[in-house]
Write a protein that holds these residues in place. Structure first.
Motif, PDB file in Angstrom:
ATOM      1  N   GLY A 188       0.795  -1.213   0.000  1.00 52.06           N
ATOM      2  CA  GLY A 188       0.000   0.000   0.000  1.00 52.06           C
ATOM      3  C   GLY A 188       0.829   1.265   0.000  1.00 52.06           C
ATOM      4  O   GLY A 188       2.059   1.240   0.055  1.00 52.06           O
ATOM      5  N   ALA A 189       0.123   2.381  -0.058  1.00 51.43           N
ATOM      6  CA  ALA A 189       0.777   3.692  -0.049  1.00 51.43           C
ATOM      7  C   ALA A 189       1.482   3.919   1.274  1.00 51.43           C
ATOM      8  O   ALA A 189       1.014   3.500   2.334  1.00 51.43           O
ATOM      9  N   GLY A 190       2.631   4.582   1.211  1.00 52.35           N
ATOM     10  CA  GLY A 190       3.348   4.957   2.422  1.00 52.35           C
ATOM     11  C   GLY A 190       4.411   3.980   2.871  1.00 52.35           C
ATOM     12  O   GLY A 190       5.184   4.275   3.783  1.00 52.35           O
ATOM     13  N   GLY A 191       4.480   2.805   2.247  1.00 49.87           N
ATOM     14  CA  GLY A 191       5.482   1.824   2.631  1.00 49.87           C
ATOM     15  C   GLY A 191       6.786   2.018   1.882  1.00 49.87           C
ATOM     16  O   GLY A 191       6.919   2.898   1.022  1.00 49.87           O
ATOM     17  N   GLY A 192       7.766   1.170   2.187  1.00 47.12           N
ATOM     18  CA  GLY A 192       9.075   1.292   1.567  1.00 47.12           C
ATOM     19  C   GLY A 192       9.065   1.020   0.073  1.00 47.12           C
ATOM     20  O   GLY A 192       9.765   1.698  -0.692  1.00 47.12           O
ATOM     21  N   TRP A 193       8.279   0.024  -0.360  1.00 44.90           N
ATOM     22  CA  TRP A 193       8.179  -0.257  -1.795  1.00 44.90           C
ATOM     23  C   TRP A 193       7.557   0.923  -2.534  1.00 44.90           C
ATOM     24  O   TRP A 193       8.016   1.320  -3.595  1.00 44.90           O
ATOM     25  N   ASP A 194       6.517   1.471  -1.947  1.00 48.34           N
ATOM     26  CA  ASP A 194       5.831   2.614  -2.555  1.00 48.34           C
ATOM     27  C   ASP A 194       6.774   3.806  -2.667  1.00 48.34           C
ATOM     28  O   ASP A 194       6.875   4.446  -3.720  1.00 48.34           O
ATOM     29  N   GLY A 195       7.490   4.093  -1.585  1.00 50.91           N
ATOM     30  CA  GLY A 195       8.419   5.223  -1.591  1.00 50.91           C
ATOM     31  C   GLY A 195       9.556   5.044  -2.573  1.00 50.91           C
ATOM     32  O   GLY A 195       9.977   6.004  -3.232  1.00 50.91           O
ATOM     33  N   THR A 196      10.046   3.810  -2.698  1.00 43.50           N
ATOM     34  CA  THR A 196      11.142   3.555  -3.632  1.00 43.50           C
ATOM     35  C   THR A 196      10.688   3.740  -5.071  1.00 43.50           C
ATOM     36  O   THR A 196      11.358   4.407  -5.866  1.00 43.50           O
ATOM     37  N   ALA A 197       9.556   3.129  -5.418  1.00 49.98           N
ATOM     38  CA  ALA A 197       9.052   3.244  -6.783  1.00 49.98           C
ATOM     39  C   ALA A 197       8.763   4.691  -7.152  1.00 49.98           C
ATOM     40  O   ALA A 197       9.162   5.167  -8.226  1.00 49.98           O
TER      41      ALA A 197
END
Length: 323
Positions: free
Chosen positions: A41-50
């Motif tokens: 979801g939004a706000g996680g590390g994967w989201d921030g990296t992408a």
């Protein structure tokens, strides 16, 4: 546990990670746009990296178009299954992932592994941190450790992933390095880092185990307190656990994968775009904002890196009783 993680991740400076021979002067395949598939979801590390990589690529004019799609579920397995099942339809998609793809595959959370995807490149490393609310009764690592020693069940530690996952393992590693029983950590799992952070801010949990990049901005604004970081030295004024007498080190890689049938030429083109991105001012702004360390391991180097990590983490998980 500390030694094994350190063996893989220490000395992550960009100068030691760039691979000779991948010239960006010309690309065999032109890359105009990238669609980022985000397994959480939004706000996680994967989201921030992408979104951070997408921002730098577009603002530096390395690509013309970027788009983003969040697909939570199955500990990241839903997005992995999707890109595999729709491989023939995929043209410009990059799946972001990190150390959990190794951990959850070993656990059997999903049947796929990194071998079922086309490996493009790692892009950054993110250190682990323990975080408390700005109004928490805990102000230091010593406070948390004292409370844990008195009654570990009263210290609820959240993470944006399941039990036995990276956030859990990092927290357990820290307490183990401090002389405590890592199996006594009371870990509360959330689906994605954003939800875990919300749990901390609302008081559902006492401590959050996460990556520096997910909480650095809020820490600098005084919205929460990072009480320790798993780096060798302090960063942004945040004390390392080593500086506080707890010999814990961990850094999580994050990188990108393509669909199974992506050509070697296209995978290399994406990897070259990432290498070129490192030289831009736009990327440096994103990197500093998130507290990331550059980590560049493209294509075959990425594959060899993950095979070694799989061996090391598999051993660690058996030690912790998760395998």
């Amino acid at each position: 546990m500390k030694y094994s993680f350190s063996k893989i991740f220490k000395n992550l400076a960009l100068t030691s990670c760039l691979v000779a021979g991948l010239s960006t002067s010309s690309l065999a395949v032109e890359v105009d746009k990238v669609h980022f598939l985000i397994p959480g979801g939004a706000g996680g590390g994967w989201d921030g990296t992408a979104r951070g990589v997408g921002e730098a690529l577009k603002k530096s004019n390395l690509v013309k178009e970027t788009s983003f799609e969040n697909m939570s579920g199955g500990g990241g397995g839903k997005a992995i299954a999707y890109i595999i099942e729709t491989a023939k339809k995929q043209k410009d998609t990059l799946l972001v992932n990190s150390t959990p793809i190794v951990i959850r595959s070993l656990q059997g959370v999903f049947p796929q592994s990194f071998r079922d995807l086309t490996l493009v490149s790692t892009v950054v490393a993110d250190y682990g941190v323990l975080v408390v609310n700005k109004d928490s009764k805990y102000n230091t690592w010593a406070d948390v450790k004292a409370a844990f020693d008195q009654n570990p069940r009263k210290v609820k530690i959240a993470g944006g992933s399941s039990r036995g996952s990276m956030d859990h393992l990092v927290a357990a590693q820290i307490f183990k390095a401090a002389g405590a029983d890592p199996k006594s950590v009371r870990y509360i799992p959330y689906d994605a880092g954003g939800k875990a952070l919300a749990g901390l801010l609302t008081g559902e949990v006492d401590v959050l185990s996460t990556g520096l990049g997910e909480v650095l901005e809020k820490h600098l604004k005084g919205e929460l307190k990072i009480i320790g970081i798993t780096s060798d030295e302090s960063i942004e004024g945040i004390p390392s656990f080593k500086s506080m007498g707890t010999d814990a080190f961990f850094a999580n890689w994050r990188g990108f994968f393509g669909e199974p049938n992506m050509s070697k030429e296209k995978a290399l083109a994406y990897a070259q775009i990432i290498e070129k991105m490192y030289t831009t001012e736009e990327w440096e702004i994103v990197r500093k904002r998130n507290g990331w360390t550059n980590l560049y391991k493209p294509t075959n180097t990425f594959h060899n890196f993950l095979e070694e990590q799989e061996k090391v983490i598999g051993s660690l998980m058996k030690e912790m009783g998760f395998l």
